[in-house]
Motif scaffolding. Structure first.
Motif, short mmCIF file in Angstrom:
data_model
loop_
_atom_site.label_atom_id
_atom_site.label_comp_id
_atom_site.label_asym_id
_atom_site.label_seq_id
_atom_site.Cartn_x
_atom_site.Cartn_y
_atom_site.Cartn_z
N UNK A 1 1.75 12.14 0.22
CA UNK A 1 0.30 12.01 0.33
C UNK A 1 -0.22 12.64 1.62
N UNK A 2 -1.41 13.24 1.59
CA UNK A 2 -2.00 13.78 2.81
C UNK A 2 -2.18 12.66 3.85
N UNK B 1 0.84 -1.21 0.00
CA UNK B 1 0.00 0.00 0.00
C UNK B 1 0.87 1.26 0.00
N UNK C 1 3.50 5.84 -5.56
CA UNK C 1 3.42 5.90 -7.02
C UNK C 1 2.46 6.99 -7.49
N UNK C 2 1.51 7.40 -6.65
CA UNK C 2 0.60 8.46 -7.08
C UNK C 2 0.96 9.83 -6.50
N UNK C 3 1.73 9.84 -5.41
CA UNK C 3 2.07 11.13 -4.81
C UNK C 3 3.32 11.02 -3.94
N UNK C 4 4.26 11.97 -4.09
CA UNK C 4 5.46 11.91 -3.26
C UNK C 4 5.17 12.25 -1.80
N UNK D 1 -5.56 10.76 4.09
CA UNK D 1 -5.79 9.77 3.04
C UNK D 1 -4.88 8.56 3.22
N UNK D 2 -3.68 8.80 3.75
CA UNK D 2 -2.78 7.70 4.05
C UNK D 2 -3.43 6.75 5.06
N UNK E 1 -6.65 6.36 5.53
CA UNK E 1 -7.73 5.66 4.82
C UNK E 1 -7.16 4.46 4.08
N UNK E 2 -6.04 4.70 3.41
CA UNK E 2 -5.43 3.65 2.59
C UNK E 2 -4.93 2.50 3.47
N UNK F 1 2.05 1.83 -3.49
CA UNK F 1 0.98 2.42 -4.32
C UNK F 1 0.85 3.91 -4.04
N UNK F 2 0.85 4.26 -2.77
CA UNK F 2 0.73 5.68 -2.40
C UNK F 2 1.90 6.47 -3.00
#
Lengths: 422, 422
Positions: A61-62, A50, A56-59, A65-66, A68-69, A53-54
């Motif tokens: 992440x908030x 996970x 890969x979409x954002x250097x 949301x982290x 949540x993930x 994945x995080x």
């Protein structure tokens, strides 16, 4: 009927077969006549996947949301463990941290549990179900946001739930047989500890022993809850972490164990004017940056300059931040330079017997000297002595001290598999 | 400022790059001056991976736990989409179905939405955030259990949320350019439909067209909500599904499209006594087993025996159950034998123009006859004619009918990627 809270870590839930093995153990506990509430971590590699994945979409992440993930990880494992239990003919129900009533503050990524309201869990237990709860997660009191508890969070969930449910014991299942007198990966002759006091365990955890996290031990101590740390890969007794009765005669050995820690760095403020308030200025700047410091050493000032050096240790992860805030305050504080050193390690010797046995420090220093290891910093509490050494000498230091205090066992009992620490 | 609800399916969220692409599209929608609420499915393969895991721990997992497990899928994708949006400098907040106020009944695995109370969503939108909601999931009204909505559930979530938020439009992003006059994989000359009435879309969906699920169209129709079905891989206009105004002159073509369905089987009860109440007995047994039937055909009884055959179609997945319940009722009903046939296919011709154009059925049957295709069953509604053929003749049948009604386009517009249908 006893109420048992069990916690299984990610390394015990690595794949479908591991999950089936854990389910069997849970059902056996229930068949032995207990009510059972189980806290699970995410499966072995889930968290890393996970995080990838995080990334890969954002250097960056908030954190909301982290959380949540990452909480998807325990959700998967709790459902799978419940399914595996149902497949053995018993009835299990899984609950998220939020559903289980794990109420936290609103600091995403490292929330603290401030209350546990386990109404649904109690109801499910009363209904004859085995209950599976997602560890590491909760819901914030005011904002009702999903939070995670940070490292060791699942252990803390287990202990907090056990306290709220007034469980008889909290069993922490891991990939080693219990708490050892030293890390068996470094000291193959380390012995499993059968019983250790909460106080000693707190010092061990604070000094880098990774099997139990400090916050979890503090929680258990506050609620006087016995913890049994044991392996999910065997049926051997593990280590009991307990609160000695008031005035209990301590028959325990003088030394509980040797912990070590490679997560800290040393920062030295060179050439500080030796006048009142200078240390306060330094550590206020560090505190304002929310950096936790550990050991502090200040030498006497040189007679000719009236200046001194102040060294302290801080988490490596905060190292650059620490340098930055002090550099920014250089003029205000007044010093010559900063020396940052992350090639250090810390060894800690822990034992409540120290209180009544002077000479422990002397034996420690002699053992290190005999092994040719230089001590860079020293600090101690009532039941602990810690020293900082070169990083590449730390393993030798741990072995030398372990032997010097007669902790070695002849047969290596330790089996280590490696875990995720969640 | 318009409020747009968008839904992205699993094939639009296959990997980190797809997620970043979707995030860009969402941010563009917001920059164009809209408030945006987005519903997401699980990433491409996630659901299959979770099903594999479940299968590995239990052959028949409890449905409650299956819902717990599967809902982790949307949780991951919603957090990742939010992160990707944050990385573009906009602010997004993700919410689970439960947090978004998607209230359902308590039928795990195929729950129905009974209410939407989007207080938190409204608040987040008012706070200037883009909102990301997990599709396919909700929380049951009475038991507060996590539920999933079954196939097409994310579309239904989007439409239900759009209705509750009084959105201006619900955009369903998928991997095709819209609704086609036939499945472009079978009919390469199929045309994209620009506008289709809710009524026609309902019949298309009920007849096997897979782009939009029936339940979602029903929901949109009830709330008079326009749906725009379009591709997340292009910026072309897709298909608008709309409710024609009362008395609106239909300038639309007579035929909207040709749908086909391979999910049904045919069950024939052979040698039923042709006396009152026999059909009722057969279909009561089927209904008691909660099997939905579609077409029914009963021939006139043979003069010599006074017996007849009753054929009907039912989902292949319920085929064995259907055979079993009728076999169990054989004596009570009184029949000779059962014939189960799952090598059938269904073709449906749909168009509201049929109402004012007789002769549509005749043209259909002639086209099939010319193509040498035998018709095994026929049924029709006001705006639809359906026939059952051999499975291996179905594709030819669809092509022949598509051509016969002048639906072919010269250039193949269709691009198909394949999706998960969640």
């Amino acid at each position: 009927m006893s109420l048992v809270v069990q916690k299984y870590g990610g390394s015990s839930l690595a794949d479908a077969d591991s999950i089936k093995r854990v389910a069997r153990r849970i059902v056996d506990t229930r068949k032995a006549g207990n009510r059972v509430c189980v806290v699970v971590s995410a499966m072995g590699d889930t968290t890393d996947e996970l995080l990838d994945l995080a990334g890969a979409v954002s250097p960056s992440p908030p954190e909301r949301e982290m959380d949540m993930l990452l909480t998807a990880g325990e959700r998967m494992s709790m459902a799978l463990v419940s399914m595996a239990i149902a497949n053995l003919g018993d009835s299990a129900r899984s609950y998220t941290g939020s559903q289980a009533g794990v109420i936290t503050d609103d600091v995403h990524g490292k929330a603290r549990i401030i209350d546990v309201t386990p109404g649904r869990i109690q109801e499910a237990l009363d209904g004859g179900h085995i209950v599976i709860v997602a560890g590491f997660q909760g819901v914030s009191q005011d904002t009702k946001e999903i939070t995670t508890l940070g490292r060791g969070g699942s252990d803390t969930t287990a202990v907090a739930l056990a306290a709220a449910l007034e469980a008889d014991v909290c069993e922490i299942y891991t990939d080693v047989d219990g708490i050892f007198t030293a890390d068996p990966r470094i000291v193959p002759s380390a012995r499993k500890i059968d019983r250790i006091s909460n106080e000693e365990m707190q010092e061990m955890a604070a000094s880098g022993a990774k099997v139990l996290m400090l916050r979890c031990v503090e929680y258990a101590r506050r609620f006087n809850l016995p913890i049994h740390v044991r392996s999910s890969f065997s049926h051997r007794e593990g280590t009991w972490v307990y609160e000695p009765d008031e005035g209990e005669t301590v028959e325990a050995p003088i030394i509980a164990g040797v912990a070590h820690d490679r997560s800290e760095a040393k920062l030295t403020v060179v050439g500080v004017k030796d006048s009142p308030g200078k240390a306060a200025q330094i550590f206020q700047a560090i505190a304002d940056a929310e950096i936790n410091i550990d050991m502090i050493v200040q030498n006497i000032s040189a007679a000719d300059t009236g200046r001194t050096d102040v060294s302290f240790t801080l988490p490596k992860s905060d190292g650059q931040k620490g340098v930055k805030v002090l550099q920014a305050a250089k003029e205000a504080i007044g010093f010559d330079s900063l020396q940052y050193d992350d090639q250090v390690g810390k060894l800690s010797l822990i034992g409540s017997g120290m209180r009544s046995h002077p000479g422990v420090s002397a034996t420690l220093f002699q053992a290190l000297a005999d092994a040719g290891i230089n001590i860079e910093m020293i600090s101690s509490s009532e039941i602990r002595v810690s020293v900082v050494t070169r990083d590449d000498q730390l393993d030798d230091a741990v072995r030398a001290v372990h032997t010097a205090f007669g902790l070695d066992t002849s047969e290596g009992e330790a089996v280590v598999y490696g875990g995720t620490g969640r």
